[in-house]
Design an enzyme around this catalytic site. Structure first.
Site, short mmCIF file in Angstrom:
data_model
loop_
_atom_site.label_atom_id
_atom_site.label_comp_id
_atom_site.label_asym_id
_atom_site.label_seq_id
_atom_site.Cartn_x
_atom_site.Cartn_y
_atom_site.Cartn_z
N PRO A 121 0.78 -1.23 0.00
CA PRO A 121 0.00 0.00 0.00
C PRO A 121 0.82 1.29 0.00
O PRO A 121 0.27 2.35 -0.23
CB PRO A 121 -0.82 -0.11 1.29
CG PRO A 121 -0.03 -1.01 2.16
CD PRO A 121 0.70 -1.96 1.26
N ASP B 70 2.38 1.49 -11.65
CA ASP B 70 1.16 2.26 -11.43
C ASP B 70 1.50 3.57 -10.74
O ASP B 70 2.51 3.67 -10.06
CB ASP B 70 0.24 1.49 -10.47
CG ASP B 70 -0.44 0.32 -11.14
OD1 ASP B 70 -0.26 0.18 -12.36
OD2 ASP B 70 -1.14 -0.43 -10.43
N LYS C 97 -3.52 5.53 -14.03
CA LYS C 97 -3.71 6.69 -13.18
C LYS C 97 -4.66 6.32 -12.09
O LYS C 97 -5.57 5.52 -12.30
CB LYS C 97 -4.31 7.84 -14.01
CG LYS C 97 -3.33 8.99 -14.18
CD LYS C 97 -4.03 10.18 -14.77
CE LYS C 97 -3.30 11.45 -14.37
NZ LYS C 97 -4.00 12.63 -14.80
N GLY D 32 0.32 -1.40 -7.22
CA GLY D 32 0.00 -1.10 -5.82
C GLY D 32 -0.66 -2.31 -5.18
O GLY D 32 -1.36 -3.07 -5.84
N MET E 2 -11.67 1.47 -3.84
CA MET E 2 -12.04 2.42 -4.90
C MET E 2 -13.42 3.00 -4.71
O MET E 2 -14.14 3.22 -5.68
CB MET E 2 -11.97 1.73 -6.27
CG MET E 2 -10.58 1.30 -6.63
SD MET E 2 -10.48 0.60 -8.26
CE MET E 2 -10.92 -1.10 -7.98
N1 SAH Z 1 -4.24 -4.07 -6.14
C1 SAH Z 1 -4.50 -3.07 -5.14
C2 SAH Z 1 -5.82 -2.39 -5.28
C3 SAH Z 1 -5.94 -1.55 -6.50
S1 SAH Z 1 -7.46 -0.72 -6.54
C4 SAH Z 1 -4.38 -3.73 -3.75
O1 SAH Z 1 -4.30 -4.95 -3.64
O2 SAH Z 1 -4.37 -2.98 -2.77
C5 SAH Z 1 -7.05 0.84 -5.85
C6 SAH Z 1 -7.79 1.05 -4.56
O3 SAH Z 1 -7.09 0.39 -3.51
C7 SAH Z 1 -7.83 2.49 -4.11
O4 SAH Z 1 -8.89 3.22 -4.73
C8 SAH Z 1 -8.06 2.34 -2.62
O5 SAH Z 1 -9.38 2.03 -2.33
C9 SAH Z 1 -7.22 1.12 -2.32
N2 SAH Z 1 -5.87 1.51 -1.86
C10 SAH Z 1 -4.70 1.16 -2.40
N3 SAH Z 1 -3.67 1.68 -1.71
C11 SAH Z 1 -4.20 2.35 -0.67
C12 SAH Z 1 -3.66 3.09 0.41
N4 SAH Z 1 -2.35 3.24 0.57
N5 SAH Z 1 -4.52 3.67 1.28
C13 SAH Z 1 -5.85 3.52 1.12
N6 SAH Z 1 -6.40 2.83 0.13
C14 SAH Z 1 -5.60 2.25 -0.76
#
Ligand code: SAH
Length: 476
Positions: free
Chosen positions: A226, A249, A271, A302, A384
């Site tokens: 994250p 990303d 994005k 991410g 999201m």
């Molecule tokens: N593959 C990623 C998710 C991608 S979708 C995973 O496994 O985490 C992107 C969404 O993930 C964002 O809109 C948010 O809801 C969440 N997200 C990702 N990183 C975050 C963070 N550092 N803090 C809060 N929400 C996060």
């Protein structure tokens, strides 16, 4: 002090270790791996040392130190707690021209023992010439985490095939190119998975190819977690450091990108939060282009690549184009954000199950089974969702989840600018609005969210909205 580094072959050579305590024991343990003819000298010795003596694998002078112990020795280690005695041993070594290491005493030592990263036959030795042993140890730990355990077997395999590789590629440049593909490619990958036979088969196949094998590119799908760089896995770190090309990303934080190989080509794709996305086709095309050119591509995402990350689609594409790939999982936002907000996602008293869902847009919201999602005793982690909070709030309440159910909104989870907003389901949308939460934000719904009030440990205390204001906002 300018030391001359060397690696000594001690097989069958006499090494004297003076001292019988734990330090001596540690030194003997390290020396035993070399096949040296070890002699310990001390009136009393530890249990482990005594066991080795009893089994005949080391010898023992059961007495106070005497200079003639040095006779026939190639090296001496002074591991006693008695400084005067250590000094005498060092002086005796000087007279007989035998190298002496006095443990933890750089001045008295005529040789130093480095901190070692052991991937035999590959050995990395680190010395600060006694200036900062702790630093050497820290450095060792870092290198230790960077170097895969498979490096040793890889070096051993290369040694076994040395003659054949040399015969097959007499020209040095071509040989070097071949070895590079060997160390970076399939053979190494098989060894990482602890499949030595498959590795050997891959090496045989590469040797049998008529033409010089084209360096084969590959893609590693890496989950970056994250945000906090410390949450990257060791495999992820290694992949980043070997990458030629990194397709990342926007969500991936700068500290993580800084861990990657400096001269890799960085390409930002995608994005966050609804903005113009790099079309998925374009990402596919980039992966294909670079992998086909023989480059090692890291597709860095991410969180985890398989949780709302379209990792599956990317692998299907790679498979269809016969590109080798690997997947390195990452800590998904739900896990990372919950941990950094102090929210245990399950709890014996509050939640026996956890659901990860995405509320990306109206269409994805409409396909969710809200009756099931509104059931009590479970935690929801919603990805999201910032733009869709009113709809989420309404759907859950209409389907029976109590408006008093605690919620937490975590913005920039695990990053220095993390914010946690604590409210109830009934105040969900209004509190997000009041605190102007931005993407990336993760929503947690369920009784466990309230635990953040006590268990929060990272970043500022959770934000709430003043009760009076809550009414106003709810009415609005
Ligand atoms: N593959 C990623 C998710 C991608 S979708 C995973 O496994 O985490 C992107 C969404 O993930 C964002 O809109 C948010 O809801 C969440 N997200 C990702 N990183 C975050 C963070 N550092 N803090 C809060 N929400 C996060």
């Amino acid at each position: 002090m300018n030391l001359y580094p060397l690696f000594a072959n001690l097989r069958g050579k006499r090494v004297l270790v003076v001292g019988g305590g734990h330090v001596a024991e540690r030194k003997v343990a390290a020396l035993r791996k070399t096949g040296a003819d070890i002699q310990v000298g001390a009136p009393r010795i530890s249990r482990q040392l005594a066991l080795w003596v009893a089994s005949g694998s080391i010898g023992h002078h059961r007495a106070e130190f005497a200079d003639d112990w040095l006779q026939g020795a190639w090296l001496v280690v002074a591991a006693t707690a008695d400084r005067a005695l250590n000094r005498r041993i060092a002086a005796a070594g000087e007279r007989c021209r035998v190298f002496v290491n006095v443990v933890d005493d750089a001045e008295l030592s005529s040789f130093h023992v480095p901190a070692v990263v052991d991937r035999s036959p590959l050995l990395i030795a680190i010395s600060t010439a006694g200036a900062a042993p702790l630093l050497a140890r820290l450095l060792r730990e870092r290198i230790e985490s960077l170097l895969d355990a498979s490096l040793g077997p890889l070096a051993a395999l290369a040694a076994r095939y040395r003659q054949r590789i040399r015969a097959r590629f007499p020209d040095l440049t071509r040989r070097r190119a071949f070895l590079e593909t060997l160390f970076g490619g399939k053979v190494a990958a098989e060894l990482r998975r602890d499949r030595p036979l498959a590795a050997e088969r891959a090496l045989e196949a590469a040797l049998a190819e008529v033409t010089m094998p084209n360096p084969r590119g590959s893609v590693v799908l890496v989950g970056a977690g994250p945000g906090d760089a410390g949450l990257l896995t060791l495999h992820g770190l290694r992949a980043l450091q070997q990458a030629d090309v990194i397709l990342h990303d926007r969500l991936v934080s700068t500290p993580i990108l800084e861990l990657a190989r400096r001269d890799a080509l960085f390409i930002e794709v995608g994005k966050q939060g609804g903005g113009a996305q790099t079309p998925q086709d374009r990402i596919h095309a980039l992966m294909l282009e670079h992998a086909n050119a023989g480059r090692r591509v890291v597709r860095l995402k991410g969180g985890d690549p398989f949780v709302f990350g379209r990792g599956g689609e990317e692998l299907e594409f790679l498979r269809a184009h016969a590109i080798d790939f690997e997947v390195v999982p990452g800590i998904t936002a739900a896990i990372g954000c919950a941990a950094y907000a102090g929210i245990p996602l399950t709890h014996r008293e509050h939640a026996q199950s956890l659901r990860l869902l995405t509320a990306h847009c109206r269409e994805s919201i409409d396909t969710l089974d809200w009756r099931m999602l509104a059931a009590p005793g479970q935690t929801l982690a919603v990805y999201m969702g910032v733009g869709e909070l009113p709809r989420i709030q309404r759907n859950l309440i209409e389907n029976g989840r109590a408006p008093e159910t605690p919620i937490a909104l975590i913005e920039n989870g695990s990053r220095p600018d993390q914010r946690v907003v604590r409210a109830t389901l009934g105040d969900l949308a209004s509190s997000a609005r009041q605190h102007r939460l931005q993407s990336p934000t993760l929503l947690i719904v369920g009784e466990v969210a309230a635990l953040a009030d006590q268990l929060n440990w990272f970043g500022p205390q959770p934000l709430t909205i003043p009760v009076d204001k809550a009414h106003v906002l709810r009415a609005a």
